[in-house]
Design an enzyme around this catalytic site. Structure first.
Site, PDB file in Angstrom:
ATOM      1  N   HIS A  31      -3.670 -50.989  18.680  1.00 46.52           N
ATOM      2  CA  HIS A  31      -4.860 -50.742  17.861  1.00 46.52           C
ATOM      3  C   HIS A  31      -6.096 -51.412  18.451  1.00 46.52           C
ATOM      4  CE1 HIS A  31      -2.961 -48.577  14.508  1.00 46.52           C
ATOM      5  NE2 HIS A  31      -1.924 -49.366  14.717  1.00 46.52           N
ATOM      6  N   SER A  64       7.459 -22.823  22.411  1.00 51.66           N
ATOM      7  CA  SER A  64       8.152 -24.077  22.678  1.00 51.66           C
ATOM      8  C   SER A  64       9.648 -23.862  22.514  1.00 51.66           C
ATOM      9  CB  SER A  64       7.684 -25.167  21.716  1.00 51.66           C
ATOM     10  OG  SER A  64       8.549 -26.289  21.753  1.00 51.66           O
ATOM     11  N   GLY A 115      10.838 -38.789  16.361  1.00 49.91           N
ATOM     12  CA  GLY A 115      10.531 -39.900  15.477  1.00 49.91           C
ATOM     13  C   GLY A 115      10.343 -41.230  16.170  1.00 49.91           C
ATOM     14  N   SER A 119       4.591 -40.799  21.638  1.00 48.69           N
ATOM     15  CA  SER A 119       3.404 -39.993  21.939  1.00 48.69           C
ATOM     16  C   SER A 119       3.684 -38.672  22.633  1.00 48.69           C
ATOM     17  CB  SER A 119       2.384 -40.797  22.762  1.00 48.69           C
ATOM     18  OG  SER A 119       1.099 -40.235  22.608  1.00 48.69           O
ATOM     19  N   SER A 120       4.499 -37.860  21.997  1.00 42.33           N
ATOM     20  CA  SER A 120       4.701 -36.501  22.496  1.00 42.33           C
ATOM     21  C   SER A 120       3.408 -35.696  22.395  1.00 42.33           C
ATOM     22  CB  SER A 120       5.812 -35.814  21.703  1.00 42.33           C
ATOM     23  OG  SER A 120       5.509 -35.788  20.317  1.00 42.33           O
ATOM     24  N   SER A 121       2.527 -36.048  21.451  1.00 43.52           N
ATOM     25  CA  SER A 121       1.264 -35.315  21.316  1.00 43.52           C
ATOM     26  C   SER A 121       0.409 -35.462  22.566  1.00 43.52           C
ATOM     27  CB  SER A 121       0.493 -35.791  20.083  1.00 43.52           C
ATOM     28  OG  SER A 121       0.209 -37.178  20.152  1.00 43.52           O
ATOM     29  N   GLU A 153      -7.360 -34.066  20.434  1.00 41.30           N
ATOM     30  CA  GLU A 153      -6.669 -34.661  19.292  1.00 41.30           C
ATOM     31  C   GLU A 153      -7.648 -35.128  18.224  1.00 41.30           C
ATOM     32  OE1 GLU A 153      -2.857 -37.562  18.460  1.00 41.30           O
ATOM     33  OE2 GLU A 153      -3.254 -36.728  20.438  1.00 41.30           O
ATOM     34  N   ASP A 165      -3.007 -43.341  24.804  1.00 39.83           N
ATOM     35  CA  ASP A 165      -1.836 -42.488  25.002  1.00 39.83           C
ATOM     36  C   ASP A 165      -2.062 -41.481  26.116  1.00 39.83           C
ATOM     37  OD1 ASP A 165      -0.853 -43.921  22.898  1.00 39.83           O
ATOM     38  OD2 ASP A 165      -0.860 -42.250  21.475  1.00 39.83           O
ATOM     39  N   TYR A 217      -4.042 -44.914   9.365  1.00 46.66           N
ATOM     40  CA  TYR A 217      -4.586 -45.113  10.713  1.00 46.66           C
ATOM     41  C   TYR A 217      -6.106 -44.967  10.675  1.00 46.66           C
ATOM     42  CZ  TYR A 217      -5.017 -44.493  15.805  1.00 46.66           C
ATOM     43  OH  TYR A 217      -5.358 -44.620  17.132  1.00 46.66           O
TER      44      TYR A 217
END
Length: 373
Positions: A31, A64, A115, A119-121, A153, A165, A217
């Protein structure tokens, strides 16, 4: 390669190329990225692989292998849904910037553990950005690709993340952690060879995600921005006298400031220890980071706290939550001869509470985004 086979099946042709972008784990510096601070992540062996070809008609066809039967054919990026908003958001950002990006046929395959908060995003965004950069000969540097992923994002998906990320996915080197100054965007690779010191970094995937995470967040980011404003600073990175700053703040703003400033110091201290070869000594800083995230930033949860506490009880030299919080993963620095004991202690603590067993993964610094074929 199964993503190539899937591309042939979907579109009846060979892809123009195949690209891969990894997820990340953050050693320390949590953070701090959206506060212009310091971070020390590295790429993990899991990520997103994409087979891609350009199209002349501007249409994006995307599928996907993790979402069978949910192909999307888009003449407008705004119509993208779910997971596809991350890579399609990259197309949107590039076009908004006036870059000559047409359409694309895309098949994606991911193996980031579900889960885990790895950071798959960002992997989706960076993989798409790298592929489009190559296919349309845009000539963009790696950090610029990371910034495009972040903007996708932030502005397209609506998640106010920092740059860490995407930068970790785009810039990491095998066997190294990435030190990143999130204000200047200057970076350097820090050797991180745990095996040479008889150590492992163990990812403890709790497998949980508490739904308050995204809203909380954004709230933490607002707390930091408001604290900086009250202090008359551009960001909390600029706090030079923490005692004086804390005396001028109260409540959540005071607590968030204390975490951010001390976490930046911990990143610098870890880098100093790594450079000195004192890798075993970073454990105490991992512990301090977790306590700060738990008590000052308030982004931990019971599952993360138990993972950290039981890992240390089992003999880990240090442990902390990693990632945004409210679930996901913890990391533990463990000597080779204590790994089994740490795993058993953490698993036993989860079993005692009636929780599903956590997943244990070895965190080995992997290469960053690259073209495979």
């Amino acid at each position: 390669m199964r993503v190539v086979d899937a591309f042939r099946e979907a579109y009846g042709a060979e892809p123009a190329g195949v690209w891969h972008a990894p997820g990340r784990v953050n050693l320390i510096g949590e953070h701090t990225d959206y506060n212009d601070g310091f971070v020390l992540p590295f790429a993990v062996p899991w990520g997103v692989t994409a087979a891609v070809s350009p199209r002349e008609d501007g249409v994006i066809r995307i599928r996907s292998l993790q979402a069978p039967g949910k192909d999307q054919v888009l003449d407008d990026p705004d119509r993208a849904e779910g997971w596809a908003r991350y890579p399609v958001g990259v197309v949107w950002v590039m076009r908004e910037r006036g870059l000559p990006v047409g359409g694309a046929d895309i098949v994606m395959d991911g193996d980031v553990p579900a889960g885990a908060g790895l950071s798959s995003s960002a992997a989706l965004e960076v993989c798409a950005a790298l592929a489009l950069n190559d296919l349309y000969d845009l000539g963009l540097e790696r950090m610029e690709l990371a910034r495009i992923g972040q903007k996708a994002e932030n502005d397209f998906v609506g998640m106010p993340c920092g740059i860490m990320d995407q930068a970790a996915s785009a810039l990491s080197q095998e066997g190294h952690a990435l030190f990143l100054d999130c204000r200047s965007l200057g970076s350097r690779s820090i050797p991180f060879d745990l095996a040479a010191h008889g150590l492992q970094l163990l990812i403890i995937n709790t497998g949980v995600h508490h739904e308050l995470a995204d809203g909380q967040y954004a709230r933490r980011r607002r707390d930091c921005e408001n604290a900086a404003k009250h202090l008359g600073l551009a960001s909390l990175r600029d706090v030079t006298d923490l005692t004086a700053a804390l005396a001028r703040l109260s409540g959540d703003e005071r607590a968030r400031t204390q975490h951010v400033v001390t976490e930046n110091h911990r990143v610098e201290a870890v880098i100093g220890l790594l450079r000195a070869g004192a890798v075993q000594e970073i454990g105490a800083l991992l512990n301090a980071s977790h306590l700060s995230l738990r008590d000052q930033y308030e982004v931990s949860c019971d599952e993360l706290d138990v993972a950290v506490e039981s890992a240390i009880k089992g003999g880990a030299r240090g442990a902390r939550m990693t990632g945004g919080g409210f679930g996901g993963s913890a990391i533990a620095l463990v000597a080779d001869d204590r790994v089994d004991r740490v795993r058993a202690t953490v698993a036993g603590a989860y079993e005692e509470r009636g929780w599903a067993a956590p997943e244990f993964l070895p965190a080995v610094p992997a290469p960053g985004a690259r073209r495979l074929a």
